[in-house]
Scaffold this active site. Structure first.
Site, PDB file in Angstrom:
ATOM      1  CG  HIS A  61     -19.818 -10.402 106.945  1.00  0.00           C
ATOM      2  ND1 HIS A  61     -20.251  -9.106 106.807  1.00  0.00           N
ATOM      3  CD2 HIS A  61     -20.560 -10.932 107.950  1.00  0.00           C
ATOM      4  CE1 HIS A  61     -21.218  -8.866 107.671  1.00  0.00           C
ATOM      5  NE2 HIS A  61     -21.416  -9.953 108.386  1.00  0.00           N
ATOM      6  CE  LYS A  70     -15.596  -8.450 101.520  1.00  0.00           C
ATOM      7  NZ  LYS A  70     -16.372  -8.641 102.755  1.00  0.00           N
ATOM      8  CE1 TYR A 130     -17.631  -4.832 100.417  1.00  0.00           C
ATOM      9  CE2 TYR A 130     -18.410  -2.882 101.573  1.00  0.00           C
ATOM     10  CZ  TYR A 130     -18.601  -4.190 101.151  1.00  0.00           C
ATOM     11  OH  TYR A 130     -19.758  -4.849 101.475  1.00  0.00           O
ATOM     12  CG  ASP A 167     -22.880  -9.384 111.477  1.00  0.00           C
ATOM     13  OD1 ASP A 167     -22.783 -10.240 110.570  1.00  0.00           O
ATOM     14  OD2 ASP A 167     -22.730  -8.167 111.270  1.00  0.00           O
TER      15      ASP A 167
END
Length: 184
Positions: A61, A70, A130, A167
């Protein structure tokens, strides 16, 4: 904290100093001035936490108009974490780097803006946390197909992973929007 640039040097593996004894452990997980010195001057605005079962693959992503950096870590279990360089003017454009993250080593991975990101769960389950440099925007999210042959990620599994519908419908690398170096 030890900061180790990986094969794509903008992606950095962070290894904390862990102090432990029979009672448990203590570690510092983030220090802003050290992060700036080793990874860049970024501000985090959102923290996320996900839980996944074994053989789940999440990703790859990224957001295009409002890219997210991130800082990722695993607090339970083990994953194979991957970053793919989507920056068109980068010398590592289209290349990937991966690292195993787990609750034993307590390492973190810095994935800067301009990268597609994903992970595969190796353990029975995994808790994944994260920090993000921009807010999640579902209207700006893209998915690079996890098994794109151009990128050629060497995922550590022998059977097909379990994927979300989003996905499964990821775009091949050639059809993804890329980043220019401006603004990143």
């Amino acid at each position: 904290m030890d900061y180790q640039p990986l094969a794509i040097t903008d992606v950095v593996l962070l290894t904390p100093k862990v102090f432990g004894d029979e009672r448990g452990f203590f570690m510092e997980t983030f220090r802003h001035e050290e992060f700036i010195k080793h990874c860049g001057n970024y501000q985090f605005v959102q923290d996320n936490h996900s839980s996944s079962k074994q053989n789940i693959l999440r990703g790859l992503h990224y957001q295009h108009k409002k890219p997210q950096g991130k800082l990722v870590r695993v607090t339970k279990g083990e994953v194979f974490d991957v970053a793919v360089d989507m920056r068109q003017n980068s010398p590592t454009f289209g290349k990937w780097v991966g690292s195993i993250l787990n609750d034993d080593k307590k390492q973190m991975l810095w994935v800067p803006p301009g990268f597609a990101h994903g992970f595969y769960v190796l353990s029975e389950s995994a808790e994944f946390q994260y920090k993000c440099t921009d807010y999640y925007n579902p209207n700006d999210e893209y998915t690079l197909l996890w098994n794109d042959k151009t990128v050629g990620i060497a995922w550590p599994f022998s059977e097909s992973p379990k994927l979300s519908n989003k996905d499964k419908q990821g775009k091949i690398f050639a059809n993804c929007p890329y980043f220019g170096m401006e603004g990143l």
